[in-house]
Scaffold this motif. Structure first.
Motif, PDB file in Angstrom:
ATOM      1  N   ASP A   1       0.807  -1.215   0.000  1.00  0.00           N
ATOM      2  CA  ASP A   1       0.000   0.000   0.000  1.00  0.00           C
ATOM      3  C   ASP A   1       0.842   1.267   0.000  1.00  0.00           C
ATOM      4  OD1 ASP A   1      -2.247  -1.516   0.011  1.00  0.00           O
ATOM      5  OD2 ASP A   1      -2.766  -1.156   2.108  1.00  0.00           O
ATOM      6  N   GLN A   2       2.145   1.153   0.245  1.00  0.00           N
ATOM      7  CA  GLN A   2       2.992   2.334   0.371  1.00  0.00           C
ATOM      8  C   GLN A   2       3.887   2.566  -0.851  1.00  0.00           C
ATOM      9  OE1 GLN A   2       4.706   0.802   4.106  1.00  0.00           O
ATOM     10  NE2 GLN A   2       3.878   2.629   5.120  1.00  0.00           N
ATOM     11  N   VAL A   3       3.637   1.841  -1.929  1.00  0.00           N
ATOM     12  CA  VAL A   3       4.454   2.017  -3.133  1.00  0.00           C
ATOM     13  C   VAL A   3       4.345   3.439  -3.667  1.00  0.00           C
ATOM     14  CG1 VAL A   3       4.747   1.304  -5.542  1.00  0.00           C
ATOM     15  CG2 VAL A   3       4.434  -0.420  -3.756  1.00  0.00           C
ATOM     16  N   GLY A   4       3.132   4.006  -3.596  1.00  0.00           N
ATOM     17  CA  GLY A   4       2.961   5.385  -4.025  1.00  0.00           C
ATOM     18  C   GLY A   4       3.834   6.344  -3.233  1.00  0.00           C
ATOM     19  N   ASP A   5       3.938   6.104  -1.924  1.00  0.00           N
ATOM     20  CA  ASP A   5       4.814   6.940  -1.089  1.00  0.00           C
ATOM     21  C   ASP A   5       6.266   6.776  -1.522  1.00  0.00           C
ATOM     22  OD1 ASP A   5       2.602   7.742   0.362  1.00  0.00           O
ATOM     23  OD2 ASP A   5       2.834   6.149   1.851  1.00  0.00           O
ATOM     24  N   ALA A   6       6.663   5.537  -1.838  1.00  0.00           N
ATOM     25  CA  ALA A   6       8.035   5.288  -2.266  1.00  0.00           C
ATOM     26  C   ALA A   6       8.338   6.039  -3.566  1.00  0.00           C
ATOM     27  CB  ALA A   6       8.259   3.784  -2.459  1.00  0.00           C
ATOM     28  N   ARG A   7       7.378   6.043  -4.493  1.00  0.00           N
ATOM     29  CA  ARG A   7       7.600   6.741  -5.758  1.00  0.00           C
ATOM     30  C   ARG A   7       7.752   8.246  -5.530  1.00  0.00           C
ATOM     31  NH1 ARG A   7       7.243   3.296  -9.857  1.00  0.00           N
ATOM     32  NH2 ARG A   7       5.876   1.468  -9.713  1.00  0.00           N
ATOM     33  N   ARG A   8       6.985   8.799  -4.593  1.00  0.00           N
ATOM     34  CA  ARG A   8       7.110  10.224  -4.295  1.00  0.00           C
ATOM     35  C   ARG A   8       8.464  10.533  -3.666  1.00  0.00           C
ATOM     36  NH1 ARG A   8       1.532   9.561  -3.530  1.00  0.00           N
ATOM     37  NH2 ARG A   8       1.781   8.828  -1.377  1.00  0.00           N
ATOM     38  N   MET A   9       8.958   9.618  -2.825  1.00  0.00           N
ATOM     39  CA  MET A   9      10.280   9.821  -2.233  1.00  0.00           C
ATOM     40  C   MET A   9      11.364   9.812  -3.309  1.00  0.00           C
ATOM     41  SD  MET A   9       9.844   7.446   1.192  1.00  0.00           S
ATOM     42  CE  MET A   9      11.558   7.637   1.704  1.00  0.00           C
ATOM     43  N   VAL A  10      11.235   8.924  -4.282  1.00  0.00           N
ATOM     44  CA  VAL A  10      12.214   8.867  -5.375  1.00  0.00           C
ATOM     45  C   VAL A  10      12.117  10.127  -6.232  1.00  0.00           C
ATOM     46  CG1 VAL A  10      12.864   7.625  -7.475  1.00  0.00           C
ATOM     47  CG2 VAL A  10      12.312   6.357  -5.392  1.00  0.00           C
ATOM     48  N   ALA A  11      10.871  10.609  -6.448  1.00  0.00           N
ATOM     49  CA  ALA A  11      10.712  11.844  -7.231  1.00  0.00           C
ATOM     50  C   ALA A  11      11.382  13.016  -6.526  1.00  0.00           C
ATOM     51  CB  ALA A  11       9.225  12.118  -7.457  1.00  0.00           C
ATOM     52  N   ASP A  12      11.239  13.100  -5.196  1.00  0.00           N
ATOM     53  CA  ASP A  12      11.902  14.171  -4.439  1.00  0.00           C
ATOM     54  C   ASP A  12      13.424  14.040  -4.547  1.00  0.00           C
ATOM     55  OD1 ASP A  12       9.436  15.108  -3.682  1.00  0.00           O
ATOM     56  OD2 ASP A  12       9.446  14.125  -1.723  1.00  0.00           O
TER      57      ASP A  12
ATOM     58  N   SER B   1      15.036  12.680  -6.980  1.00  0.00           N
ATOM     59  CA  SER B   1      15.418  13.030  -8.348  1.00  0.00           C
ATOM     60  C   SER B   1      15.567  14.531  -8.520  1.00  0.00           C
ATOM     61  CB  SER B   1      14.367  12.490  -9.320  1.00  0.00           C
ATOM     62  OG  SER B   1      14.688  12.824 -10.657  1.00  0.00           O
ATOM     63  N   SER B   2      14.721  15.300  -7.848  1.00  0.00           N
ATOM     64  CA  SER B   2      14.820  16.756  -7.945  1.00  0.00           C
ATOM     65  C   SER B   2      16.159  17.255  -7.433  1.00  0.00           C
ATOM     66  CB  SER B   2      13.678  17.411  -7.158  1.00  0.00           C
ATOM     67  OG  SER B   2      12.422  17.053  -7.698  1.00  0.00           O
ATOM     68  N   ALA B   3      16.690  16.548  -6.403  1.00  0.00           N
ATOM     69  CA  ALA B   3      17.975  16.949  -5.835  1.00  0.00           C
ATOM     70  C   ALA B   3      19.159  16.355  -6.594  1.00  0.00           C
ATOM     71  CB  ALA B   3      18.034  16.540  -4.363  1.00  0.00           C
ATOM     72  N   HIS B   4      18.906  15.323  -7.429  1.00  0.00           N
ATOM     73  CA  HIS B   4      19.986  14.659  -8.181  1.00  0.00           C
ATOM     74  C   HIS B   4      19.529  14.474  -9.632  1.00  0.00           C
ATOM     75  CE1 HIS B   4      20.282  13.456  -3.934  1.00  0.00           C
ATOM     76  NE2 HIS B   4      21.596  13.446  -4.114  1.00  0.00           N
ATOM     77  N   PRO B   5      19.286  15.560 -10.361  1.00  0.00           N
ATOM     78  CA  PRO B   5      18.673  15.452 -11.698  1.00  0.00           C
ATOM     79  C   PRO B   5      19.522  14.701 -12.709  1.00  0.00           C
ATOM     80  CG  PRO B   5      19.482  17.678 -11.280  1.00  0.00           C
ATOM     81  CD  PRO B   5      19.573  16.954  -9.978  1.00  0.00           C
ATOM     82  N   ARG B   6      20.837  14.669 -12.537  1.00  0.00           N
ATOM     83  CA  ARG B   6      21.689  13.996 -13.520  1.00  0.00           C
ATOM     84  C   ARG B   6      21.547  12.474 -13.454  1.00  0.00           C
ATOM     85  NH1 ARG B   6      27.695  16.073 -13.067  1.00  0.00           N
ATOM     86  NH2 ARG B   6      27.840  14.691 -14.898  1.00  0.00           N
TER      87      ARG B   6
END
Length: 358
Positions: A42-53, A55-60
């Protein structure tokens, strides 16, 4: 003795490989991220949001999260795929339990997460387990139920028309009533017991509602034609029969010449269905097609048997028979069910069925 953390080891390995310092630091950060990701389905969506955040700090690094949902388990595993500064990509696997990467754990079986495929539709092990619990037991054979579910699922899977609110409510109410779940609290407790989330339950109910709509429309479209083509199958028949493991057990009925004689033999009692010694006696009023096969076409007063039937021996007869009419609503409804049953049998005969674990 000097010990090193996993993050330090990753950084040192990156440095030894001549990778730039920024990438090494990103690897360390990515490992830490993997270890923080929530592990429940049920928390996969939360995990994807954490990865998106991240990614914003490590765009390369252009990270991509790969999610594994192991069969029969509410926990998930992750791979994190990162862009390499020299081209291509690298993948990190993070497990907080036994440390075995899921790509290795399931590499020995191409269908590790599948129980069954029918044509191009596959049924996963978790879905099958829930389906077994949720199916209305219309057919006594479990394997056939699963195949039929796949066939019906395939009919509605690509539908553009979603189930209506009324259809969803009816499907959920039928599901709950069938399990004695008369309140939201009882339903939530049942879901917790079987390890199912509310979101997964809603998804299942959506498909149940679509399948029920297909069933309803199919029966409405084919009932009249099936009734017309098989009218005698929907006669209402009063019948009586006895069955036993072998013909010797029916010796007491050797003198029977009419259906009524089966009810008057010494030591026998009338009733709907009774077990008397080694013999089971049944007296009932049914549609002709729902009777034991040797009795379906008998006229009133006729006997059949003893003959083999369904692994036993049967002797029975018809006490009365009421001819079906095309105007009978009850016969029309039963004909719709029979038409759907016949269609499913035809689809099973044509389908390519593969059992992956049986």
């Amino acid at each position: 003795m000097t010990t090193r953390s996993a993050s330090t080891a990753v950084a040192e390995a990156a440095a030894e490989a001549g990778v730039d310092a920024e990438f090494g630091a990103d690897l360390v950060s990515a490992v830490a991220l993997l270890r923080r990701l929530p592990r429940h389905r049920d928390q996969v969506g939360d995990a994807r949001r954490m990865v998106a955040d991240w990614s914003s700090a490590h765009p390369r690094r252009r990270p991509e999260l790969v999610v594994d949902s192991p069969p029969g388990d509410l926990r998930v595993g992750y791979d994190l795929v990162l862009a390499h500064p020299e081209g291509g990509s690298v993948a990190l696997t993070g497990q907080t339990e036994d440390g075995v990467p899921w790509s290795i754990e399931y590499s020995t079986h191409f269908a590790a997460n599948r129980l069954l495929s029918v044509n191009e539709r596959s049924l996963s092990v978790p879905s099958a387990l829930f389906t077994i619990r949720a199916l209305n037991r219309r057919d006594p054979t479990l394997h056939r139920q699963l195949v039929d579910y796949c066939l019906l699922w395939d009919q509605v899977f690509d539908e553009d028309e979603a189930a209506t609110a009324q259809e969803l409510a009816a499907a959920a109410d039928t599901f709950r009533r069938g399990r004695g779940l008369h309140s939201r609290a009882a339903t939530l407790e049942w879901l917790a017991d079987v390890g199912l989330s509310e979101r997964a339950f809603a998804t299942h109910i959506e498909f149940v509602a679509r399948i029920e709509r297909f069933r309803r429309n199919f029966k409405a479209e084919h009932a009249a034609g099936h009734l017309r083509a098989h009218l005698a199958d929907f006669d209402r028949v009063d019948a009586v029969w006895v069955r036993a493991a072998d013909s010797k057990a029916l010796d007491d009925f050797a003198a029977a010449r009419t259906p009524a004689d089966l009810l008057t033999c010494p030591g026998r009692r009338t009733g709907d269905t009774r077990q008397v010694g080694e013999v089971q006696l049944t007296m009932d009023r049914r549609w002709a097609l729902d009777l034991p096969a040797p009795l379906r076409s008998l006229a009133a007063g006729e006997l059949a048997g003893p003959v083999p039937e369904a692994g036993q021996v049967i002797l029975g007869g018809v006490r009365g028979r009421e001819a079906a009419t095309e105007a009978d609503p009850a016969a029309l409804a039963r004909a719709g069910e029979a038409a759907l049953t016949e269609w499913l049998a035809e689809q099973r005969a044509k389908a390519e069925i593969r059992w992956h674990w049986l």
